[in-house]
Design a protein around this motif. Structure first.
Motif, PDB file in Angstrom:
ATOM      1  N   UNK A  40       0.839  -1.194   0.000  1.00  0.00           N
ATOM      2  CA  UNK A  40       0.000   0.000   0.000  1.00  0.00           C
ATOM      3  C   UNK A  40       0.882   1.255   0.000  1.00  0.00           C
ATOM      4  N   UNK A  41       1.934   1.238   0.819  1.00  0.00           N
ATOM      5  CA  UNK A  41       2.842   2.383   0.890  1.00  0.00           C
ATOM      6  C   UNK A  41       3.642   2.548  -0.400  1.00  0.00           C
ATOM      7  N   UNK A  42       3.859   1.447  -1.124  1.00  0.00           N
ATOM      8  CA  UNK A  42       4.488   1.546  -2.445  1.00  0.00           C
ATOM      9  C   UNK A  42       3.632   2.417  -3.362  1.00  0.00           C
ATOM     10  N   UNK A  43       2.331   2.186  -3.350  1.00  0.00           N
ATOM     11  CA  UNK A  43       1.415   2.969  -4.189  1.00  0.00           C
ATOM     12  C   UNK A  43       1.458   4.440  -3.765  1.00  0.00           C
ATOM     13  N   UNK A  44       1.462   4.668  -2.469  1.00  0.00           N
ATOM     14  CA  UNK A  44       1.573   6.036  -1.961  1.00  0.00           C
ATOM     15  C   UNK A  44       2.880   6.678  -2.444  1.00  0.00           C
ATOM     16  N   UNK A  45       3.987   5.941  -2.327  1.00  0.00           N
ATOM     17  CA  UNK A  45       5.293   6.458  -2.760  1.00  0.00           C
ATOM     18  C   UNK A  45       5.296   6.751  -4.261  1.00  0.00           C
ATOM     19  N   UNK A  46       4.663   5.881  -5.030  1.00  0.00           N
ATOM     20  CA  UNK A  46       4.605   6.068  -6.480  1.00  0.00           C
ATOM     21  C   UNK A  46       3.896   7.378  -6.823  1.00  0.00           C
ATOM     22  N   UNK A  47       2.802   7.648  -6.125  1.00  0.00           N
ATOM     23  CA  UNK A  47       2.013   8.851  -6.429  1.00  0.00           C
ATOM     24  C   UNK A  47       2.615  10.132  -5.854  1.00  0.00           C
ATOM     25  N   UNK A  48       3.502  10.009  -4.882  1.00  0.00           N
ATOM     26  CA  UNK A  48       4.102  11.206  -4.288  1.00  0.00           C
ATOM     27  C   UNK A  48       5.525  11.457  -4.794  1.00  0.00           C
ATOM     28  N   UNK A  49       6.056  10.571  -5.602  1.00  0.00           N
ATOM     29  CA  UNK A  49       7.419  10.687  -6.117  1.00  0.00           C
ATOM     30  C   UNK A  49       7.518  11.830  -7.120  1.00  0.00           C
ATOM     31  N   UNK A  50       8.537  12.637  -6.956  1.00  0.00           N
ATOM     32  CA  UNK A  50       8.847  13.721  -7.884  1.00  0.00           C
ATOM     33  C   UNK A  50      10.223  13.424  -8.473  1.00  0.00           C
ATOM     34  N   UNK A  51      10.277  12.919  -9.723  1.00  0.00           N
ATOM     35  CA  UNK A  51      11.539  12.486 -10.318  1.00  0.00           C
ATOM     36  C   UNK A  51      12.656  13.526 -10.278  1.00  0.00           C
ATOM     37  N   UNK A  52      12.292  14.791 -10.357  1.00  0.00           N
ATOM     38  CA  UNK A  52      13.318  15.831 -10.341  1.00  0.00           C
ATOM     39  C   UNK A  52      14.011  15.962  -8.975  1.00  0.00           C
ATOM     40  N   UNK A  53      13.423  15.358  -7.945  1.00  0.00           N
ATOM     41  CA  UNK A  53      14.015  15.439  -6.601  1.00  0.00           C
ATOM     42  C   UNK A  53      14.821  14.196  -6.224  1.00  0.00           C
ATOM     43  N   UNK A  54      14.904  13.217  -7.115  1.00  0.00           N
ATOM     44  CA  UNK A  54      15.694  12.025  -6.805  1.00  0.00           C
ATOM     45  C   UNK A  54      15.096  10.780  -7.408  1.00  0.00           C
ATOM     46  N   UNK A  55      15.836   9.685  -7.278  1.00  0.00           N
ATOM     47  CA  UNK A  55      15.357   8.440  -7.883  1.00  0.00           C
ATOM     48  C   UNK A  55      14.278   7.782  -7.027  1.00  0.00           C
ATOM     49  N   UNK A  56      13.546   6.875  -7.644  1.00  0.00           N
ATOM     50  CA  UNK A  56      12.408   6.261  -6.978  1.00  0.00           C
ATOM     51  C   UNK A  56      12.832   5.361  -5.824  1.00  0.00           C
ATOM     52  N   UNK A  57      13.923   4.635  -5.971  1.00  0.00           N
ATOM     53  CA  UNK A  57      14.367   3.723  -4.914  1.00  0.00           C
ATOM     54  C   UNK A  57      14.600   4.467  -3.602  1.00  0.00           C
ATOM     55  N   UNK A  58      15.258   5.611  -3.668  1.00  0.00           N
ATOM     56  CA  UNK A  58      15.513   6.406  -2.462  1.00  0.00           C
ATOM     57  C   UNK A  58      14.210   6.906  -1.851  1.00  0.00           C
ATOM     58  N   UNK A  59      13.322   7.375  -2.702  1.00  0.00           N
ATOM     59  CA  UNK A  59      12.028   7.868  -2.228  1.00  0.00           C
ATOM     60  C   UNK A  59      11.236   6.740  -1.572  1.00  0.00           C
ATOM     61  N   UNK A  60      11.212   5.577  -2.205  1.00  0.00           N
ATOM     62  CA  UNK A  60      10.474   4.435  -1.671  1.00  0.00           C
ATOM     63  C   UNK A  60      11.011   4.028  -0.305  1.00  0.00           C
ATOM     64  N   UNK A  61      12.313   3.922  -0.169  1.00  0.00           N
ATOM     65  CA  UNK A  61      12.910   3.539   1.118  1.00  0.00           C
ATOM     66  C   UNK A  61      12.574   4.562   2.205  1.00  0.00           C
ATOM     67  N   UNK A  62      12.630   5.831   1.854  1.00  0.00           N
ATOM     68  CA  UNK A  62      12.320   6.889   2.807  1.00  0.00           C
ATOM     69  C   UNK A  62      10.853   6.813   3.244  1.00  0.00           C
ATOM     70  N   UNK A  63       9.948   6.635   2.283  1.00  0.00           N
ATOM     71  CA  UNK A  63       8.519   6.537   2.604  1.00  0.00           C
ATOM     72  C   UNK A  63       8.251   5.316   3.475  1.00  0.00           C
ATOM     73  N   UNK A  64       8.791   4.165   3.086  1.00  0.00           N
ATOM     74  CA  UNK A  64       8.563   2.949   3.870  1.00  0.00           C
ATOM     75  C   UNK A  64       9.072   3.110   5.295  1.00  0.00           C
TER      76      UNK A  64
END
Length: 113
Positions: A40-64
């Motif tokens: 569920x948090x993956x979906x949240x991370x996907x929708x809140x990710x801003x590519x210009x601020x960094x890669x998705x893996x870093x964002x996902x780990x931070x959100x989780x």
């Protein structure tokens, strides 16, 4: 796109869940509930990710990390829409002089085969 990312980053979900489970398993209802929450948090991370601020893996780990820790402290999952859920065990049990509402016999009989 989301499904492709999910397949690609599912090992991160499992890794974070395993680490979180190993640290906090006495408080967690089940590993499956924890993993479902991480999905569920993956979906949240996907929708809140801003590519210009960094890669998705870093964002996902931070959100989780942040959201699972917040939920461990009793906060609700993001976007719960008035229907909160949790992966935590029900550690507060009411006892003593409280009244328990049981199903009425007629209602229960409707569901017996």
């Amino acid at each position: 796109m989301c499904e492709e990312l999910f397949k690609q980053y599912n090992p991160i979900l499992k890794s974070v869940c395993k680490e979180f489970w190993n640290k906090h398993f006495p408080k967690i209802d089940s590993y499956q509930d924890l993993y479902q929450t991480a999905c569920y948090l993956f979906i949240y991370a996907y929708h809140t990710w801003q590519p210009e601020k960094g890669n998705f893996a870093s964002h996902l780990k931070r959100v989780l990390s942040f959201k699972l820790k917040s939920m461990l402290k009793g906060e609700y999952a993001p976007w719960h829409d008035g229907k909160p859920f949790t992966f935590l065990k029900d550690v507060v049990r009411k006892s003593g002089n409280c009244e328990t509402n049981l199903l009425e016999d007629e209602f229960f009989d409707m569901y017996i085969c």
